[in-house]
Design a protein around this motif. Structure first.
Motif, PDB file in Angstrom:
ATOM      1  N   ASP A   1       0.866  -1.170   0.000  1.00 21.64           N
ATOM      2  CA  ASP A   1       0.000   0.000   0.000  1.00 21.64           C
ATOM      3  C   ASP A   1       0.911   1.232   0.000  1.00 21.64           C
ATOM      4  O   ASP A   1       1.410   1.661   1.047  1.00 21.64           O
ATOM      5  N   THR A   2       1.174   1.790  -1.183  1.00 25.96           N
ATOM      6  CA  THR A   2       2.148   2.873  -1.281  1.00 25.96           C
ATOM      7  C   THR A   2       1.673   4.159  -0.606  1.00 25.96           C
ATOM      8  O   THR A   2       2.498   4.975  -0.181  1.00 25.96           O
ATOM      9  N   ALA A   3       0.369   4.348  -0.487  1.00 26.87           N
ATOM     10  CA  ALA A   3      -0.126   5.515   0.240  1.00 26.87           C
ATOM     11  C   ALA A   3       0.311   5.461   1.698  1.00 26.87           C
ATOM     12  O   ALA A   3       0.624   6.499   2.303  1.00 26.87           O
ATOM     13  N   LEU A   4       0.348   4.257   2.271  1.00 23.87           N
ATOM     14  CA  LEU A   4       0.778   4.111   3.659  1.00 23.87           C
ATOM     15  C   LEU A   4       2.270   4.393   3.796  1.00 23.87           C
ATOM     16  O   LEU A   4       2.713   4.991   4.791  1.00 23.87           O
ATOM     17  N   ILE A   5       3.070   3.973   2.805  1.00 29.21           N
ATOM     18  CA  ILE A   5       4.501   4.285   2.842  1.00 29.21           C
ATOM     19  C   ILE A   5       4.700   5.799   2.825  1.00 29.21           C
ATOM     20  O   ILE A   5       5.485   6.352   3.609  1.00 29.21           O
ATOM     21  N   LYS A   6       3.995   6.478   1.948  1.00 31.76           N
ATOM     22  CA  LYS A   6       4.096   7.935   1.857  1.00 31.76           C
ATOM     23  C   LYS A   6       3.653   8.598   3.156  1.00 31.76           C
ATOM     24  O   LYS A   6       4.235   9.602   3.590  1.00 31.76           O
ATOM     25  N   GLU A   7       2.627   8.035   3.785  1.00 34.24           N
ATOM     26  CA  GLU A   7       2.154   8.569   5.062  1.00 34.24           C
ATOM     27  C   GLU A   7       3.224   8.453   6.137  1.00 34.24           C
ATOM     28  O   GLU A   7       3.446   9.378   6.927  1.00 34.24           O
ATOM     29  N   LYS A   8       3.916   7.316   6.168  1.00 38.13           N
ATOM     30  CA  LYS A   8       4.990   7.123   7.148  1.00 38.13           C
ATOM     31  C   LYS A   8       6.137   8.099   6.898  1.00 38.13           C
ATOM     32  O   LYS A   8       6.727   8.639   7.851  1.00 38.13           O
TER      33      LYS A   8
END
Length: 441
Positions: free
Chosen positions: A35-42
């Motif tokens: 889930d790349t959105a979660l990576i960006k969020e982190k």
């Protein structure tokens, strides 16, 4: 992925706006999905935590050993982060992904001459020197080439993080770095300062992984500054960079309780500031190297369930089409994971099953006690959560199993970023024996 799961009308687990059962059907299983959105969020969490401290310079470097592919490096580059590599292969991947060499740091306790030359050819931003042998070889190579190189020295502060003994790296008895209390670090600083080509920018330490408290970081910093007090007076050395590594804990199961990223960063910054103020030393740039904490929870591995074996009064095994070849951590570290029956995610998890891998090893058990719906059986899709770190990167060809595909998902779109290996890929580099016939001379 912890807390309320997103389930569609068909009862299927959704990740990144995508139906995981559809992903399994399209790309096959085992399948790593991110889930790349979660990576960006982190990433934004780390940036926000540092941005609150206006008085310091800082840098976030993704520790690519956690998960390294061309697409992952490109994502990190787009986010403006630096990159930590620990081998020629990781460096090669980074360069071919277009990562600027100036934002790459090269780690490792046994870099070969060919790896050092690759780093020098690329003019990486810094090499983190781990031992006297490497310090000497790098100095010689730089002298031969008349090329300067920024370096950091990795030191071991003697701090044991509260983590698994196999992933504690900051204590004295470790293969990594220069010990502080036996004079090794001071001697390394002297040698580095004497070099005409090595530019000593600072120090690096890493106290362990999957850390759920801040005191270990604070104690490591305080220990380093006890020595910096003397080194500043006697050697004229004060680090322009202090890299405190990574190791920030994540959720693997409901029993894990990691702190907010800001808690770690606030403690690190406050401790460095206090130590510098107490000793009238200049405030260094603070670098961190998160790996697992950026990608771990963003990754999920999908499997297809197969054989079931019930042992009355003992346990029931549900086997899947992957295992220790795509996730060695349960066998190597006794790591715990949580699973969901992705194809029946709307049903209560009212049965305990042991999730077994398909490798020919008794110890190939992914989860000893997985809570799954009673109807979960062969043909169902299982999702093992928080596999984004050290799954793909530590995968093997044990039993000649092909490596799974990797898919990035975000906003309902799925992108294949690593193709699934075939049996032909597995034997591609094999050289068959040239059998002589009776007519051969």
């Amino acid at each position: 992925m912890f807390g309320t799961q997103i389930v569609n009308n068909e009862g299927h687990l959704m990740i990144g706006g995508c139906d995981t059962v559809d992903l399994a059907n399209e790309f096959g299983t085992p399948l790593y999905i991110y889930d790349t959105a979660l990576i960006k969020e982190k990433i934004e969490e780390f940036k926000a935590a540092f941005s609150r401290h206006k008085e310091i310079d800082w840098q976030i470097a993704y520790a690519s050993k956690a998960f390294s592919t061309l697409a992952m490096v490109q994502l990190i580059d787009e986010a403006g982060l630096a990159l930590d590599v620990v081998s020629g292969g990781e460096l090669y991947t980074a360069l071919h992904a277009g990562m600027p060499a100036s934002r790459i740091h090269f780690h490792g306790n046994n870099k070969s001459d060919s790896e050092l030359r690759l780093a020098l050819d690329a003019a990486v931003g810094a090499i983190v020197v781990d031992n006297f042998y490497e310090l000497d070889r790098l100095n010689q190579l730089c002298a031969e080439r008349r090329q300067s190189m920024d370096i950091l020295l990795r030191v071991t502060p003697g701090v044991e993080a509260h983590t698994h003994e196999f992933i504690m790296t900051g204590h004295d008895d470790t293969k990594f770095g220069f010990n502080l209390d036996n004079g090794m670090a001071e001697q390394a600083i002297r040698l580095a300062l004497e070099s005409s080509y090595l530019i000593l920018k600072g120090l690096h330490c890493h106290i362990g992984s999957q850390i759920f408290e801040t005191e270990g970081f604070a104690e490591a910093i305080r220990t380093i500054y006890k020595y910096l007090d003397r080194w500043s007076a006697q050697l004229g050395f004060s680090p322009r960079i202090l890299n405190v590594g990574g190791g920030f804990g994540i959720h693997y199961t409901e029993l894990d309780h990691p702190l907010p990223i800001a808690d770690y960063i606030d403690t690190i910054v406050a401790t460095v500031r206090e130590e510098c103020d107490n000793r009238a030393l200049p405030l260094p740039a603070i670098w961190v190297e998160p790996g697992r904490s950026l990608v771990g929870e963003a990754g999920t591995t999908l499997y297809t369930a197969g054989a079931t074996k019930e042992i009355p009064g003992t346990r029931t095994y549900l086997s899947v089409d992957g295992g220790m070849a795509d996730n060695i951590r349960p066998s190597l570290y006794q790591a715990d994971y949580q699973a969901i029956c992705a194809s029946r995610a709307n049903l209560p998890a009212d049965k305990i099953l042991a999730i077994a891998g398909k490798c020919c090893e008794t110890g190939d058990i992914l989860i000893k006690q997985a809570h799954l719906p009673a109807g979960c059986t062969s043909g169902d899709i299982l999702a093992v959560l928080s596999t984004g770190a050290y799954g793909y990167s530590m995968a093997s060809h044990y039993n000649r199993l092909p490596a799974p595909a990797v898919v990035f998902v975000e906003d309902g779109d799925a992108s294949l970023v690593v193709r699934r290996e075939t049996y032909a890929d597995i034997i591609r580099l094999d050289v068959p024996l040239q059998v002589k016939t009776h007519n051969d001379n």
